[in-house]
Design an enzyme around this catalytic site. Structure first.
Site, mmCIF file in Angstrom:
data_model
loop_
_atom_site.group_PDB
_atom_site.id
_atom_site.type_symbol
_atom_site.label_atom_id
_atom_site.label_comp_id
_atom_site.label_asym_id
_atom_site.label_seq_id
_atom_site.Cartn_x
_atom_site.Cartn_y
_atom_site.Cartn_z
ATOM 1 N N GLY A 46 31.303 31.745 42.202
ATOM 2 C CA GLY A 46 31.451 33.016 42.904
ATOM 3 C C GLY A 46 31.738 34.130 41.913
ATOM 4 O O GLY A 46 32.134 33.862 40.771
ATOM 5 N N GLN A 51 35.401 41.979 39.231
ATOM 6 C CA GLN A 51 35.428 41.265 37.947
ATOM 7 C C GLN A 51 34.473 41.859 36.929
ATOM 8 O O GLN A 51 34.609 41.611 35.733
ATOM 9 C CB GLN A 51 35.076 39.785 38.162
ATOM 10 C CG GLN A 51 36.148 39.032 38.940
ATOM 11 C CD GLN A 51 35.708 37.602 39.210
ATOM 12 O OE1 GLN A 51 34.967 37.352 40.148
ATOM 13 N NE2 GLN A 51 36.148 36.683 38.381
ATOM 14 N N CYS A 91 39.186 30.497 37.539
ATOM 15 C CA CYS A 91 38.650 31.850 37.726
ATOM 16 C C CYS A 91 37.998 32.301 36.429
ATOM 17 O O CYS A 91 38.560 32.107 35.356
ATOM 18 C CB CYS A 91 39.781 32.807 38.113
ATOM 19 S SG CYS A 91 39.232 34.510 38.367
ATOM 20 N N LEU A 92 36.829 32.906 36.534
ATOM 21 C CA LEU A 92 36.129 33.396 35.344
ATOM 22 C C LEU A 92 36.942 34.491 34.648
ATOM 23 O O LEU A 92 36.746 34.729 33.460
ATOM 24 C CB LEU A 92 34.745 33.933 35.733
ATOM 25 C CG LEU A 92 33.772 32.874 36.287
ATOM 26 C CD1 LEU A 92 32.508 33.533 36.819
ATOM 27 C CD2 LEU A 92 33.443 31.829 35.226
ATOM 28 N N HIS A 133 39.088 33.487 47.706
ATOM 29 C CA HIS A 133 39.356 33.799 46.292
ATOM 30 C C HIS A 133 38.657 35.112 45.907
ATOM 31 O O HIS A 133 39.260 35.982 45.264
ATOM 32 C CB HIS A 133 38.860 32.619 45.438
ATOM 33 C CG HIS A 133 38.933 32.813 43.954
ATOM 34 N ND1 HIS A 133 39.762 32.050 43.149
ATOM 35 C CD2 HIS A 133 38.264 33.659 43.113
ATOM 36 C CE1 HIS A 133 39.604 32.442 41.887
ATOM 37 N NE2 HIS A 133 38.698 33.398 41.837
ATOM 38 N N GLU A 134 37.400 35.266 46.325
ATOM 39 C CA GLU A 134 36.643 36.493 45.972
ATOM 40 C C GLU A 134 37.183 37.704 46.728
ATOM 41 O O GLU A 134 37.254 38.808 46.171
ATOM 42 C CB GLU A 134 35.144 36.328 46.268
ATOM 43 C CG GLU A 134 34.443 35.146 45.632
ATOM 44 C CD GLU A 134 34.733 34.943 44.162
ATOM 45 O OE1 GLU A 134 35.131 35.906 43.479
ATOM 46 O OE2 GLU A 134 34.578 33.808 43.690
ATOM 47 N N HIS A 137 40.053 39.154 44.938
ATOM 48 C CA HIS A 137 39.665 40.036 43.820
ATOM 49 C C HIS A 137 39.419 41.451 44.318
ATOM 50 O O HIS A 137 39.825 42.427 43.678
ATOM 51 C CB HIS A 137 38.389 39.529 43.141
ATOM 52 C CG HIS A 137 38.593 38.426 42.152
ATOM 53 N ND1 HIS A 137 39.440 38.517 41.063
ATOM 54 C CD2 HIS A 137 38.041 37.185 42.059
ATOM 55 C CE1 HIS A 137 39.401 37.396 40.354
ATOM 56 N NE2 HIS A 137 38.552 36.563 40.949
HETATM 57 O O1 GNR Z 1 33.734 29.479 39.357
HETATM 58 C C1 GNR Z 1 34.755 29.490 40.045
HETATM 59 N N1 GNR Z 1 35.271 28.323 40.474
HETATM 60 C C2 GNR Z 1 36.297 28.234 41.399
HETATM 61 C C3 GNR Z 1 36.925 27.000 41.555
HETATM 62 C C4 GNR Z 1 37.933 26.856 42.463
HETATM 63 C C5 GNR Z 1 38.311 27.907 43.246
HETATM 64 C C6 GNR Z 1 37.717 29.147 43.097
HETATM 65 C C7 GNR Z 1 36.710 29.305 42.180
HETATM 66 S S1 GNR Z 1 35.939 30.846 42.005
HETATM 67 C C8 GNR Z 1 35.429 30.771 40.348
HETATM 68 C C9 GNR Z 1 34.590 31.971 39.985
HETATM 69 C C10 GNR Z 1 35.464 33.204 40.061
HETATM 70 O O2 GNR Z 1 36.331 33.459 39.277
HETATM 71 N N2 GNR Z 1 35.292 33.982 41.083
HETATM 72 O O3 GNR Z 1 36.079 35.050 41.254
HETATM 73 NI NI NI Z 2 37.937 34.613 40.275
#
Ligand code: GNR
Ligand code: NI
Length: 176
Positions: A46, A51, A91-92, A133-134, A137
């Site tokens: 995601g 980001q 998270c990236l 999660h997104e 952000h």
């Molecule tokens: O790539 C991603 N893997 C992930 C694994 C577990 C829970 C959430 C994520 S999202 C993350 C990509 C990201 O940082 N999206 O904001």
């Molecule tokens: Ni993230």
């Protein structure tokens, strides 16, 4: 090289609250394509516009095994939440850090697609985790905010140390 640069914690720009998307034009279409390219290349499941330093309510994701189910959510709203699930998140924007986060198990979401059409979706499992999660952000929130202040400070120190190491090795490369 990835199309777009991903901001890393504790960059203060990750705290920006995104505003709704109003124009469904070519610029938006290009941004969506660039975000998918950046997400797949990372690789990640995601990516929120926050980001990549674009503070609009836009997120892309693909939680499929074969990376062939791209999904776009614009101006998303959670209509309903049910139950709880715990998952080890990454998270990236927080590279190399993984921690358990508790979120709703099942959600009902309303959003717009890339053409500005409204849709509703019921999600559970990893898809529900990723959407939440997104959406965090877009509200200026990062998953490490759910950790204790002590753990969050350890994460911040570790990332700052990694970044120093990266800058030093880059300057060695340049002086070769
Ligand atoms: O790539 C991603 N893997 C992930 C694994 C577990 C829970 C959430 C994520 S999202 C993350 C990509 C990201 O940082 N999206 O904001
Ligand atoms: Ni993230």
């Amino acid at each position: 090289m990835p199309k777009l640069t991903i901001l890393e914690f504790p960059d203060p720009r990750l705290r920006t609250i995104a505003v709704p998307v109003e124009h469904f034009d070519n610029g938006l279409a290009r941004l969506i394509d660039d975000m998918f390219e950046t997400m797949y290349e990372a690789p990640g499941i995601g990516l929120a516009a926050t980001q990549v330093d674009v503070h609009r309510q836009l997120l892309v994701l693909d939680v499929s095994e074969d990376k062939n189910q791209p999904m776009v959510f614009i101006n998303p709203r959670i209509l309903q939440r049910d139950g709880e699930q715990v998952y080890q998140e990454g998270c990236l924007s927080v590279p190399g850090i993984y921690a358990d986060v508790t979120r709703a198990n099942q959600i009902r979401v309303q959003a717009l697609n890339r053409r500005g059409e409204s849709f509703e979706l019921e999600a559970d499992g990893l898809l529900a985790i990723c959407i939440q999660h997104e959406m965090d952000h877009l509200a200026g929130k990062v998953f490490v905010d759910y950790l204790s202040p002590l753990k969050r400070d350890m994460v911040r120190k570790k990332l700052e140390k990694n970044r120093r190491g990266r800058v030093e090795s880059e300057s060695r490369e340049h002086s070769l």
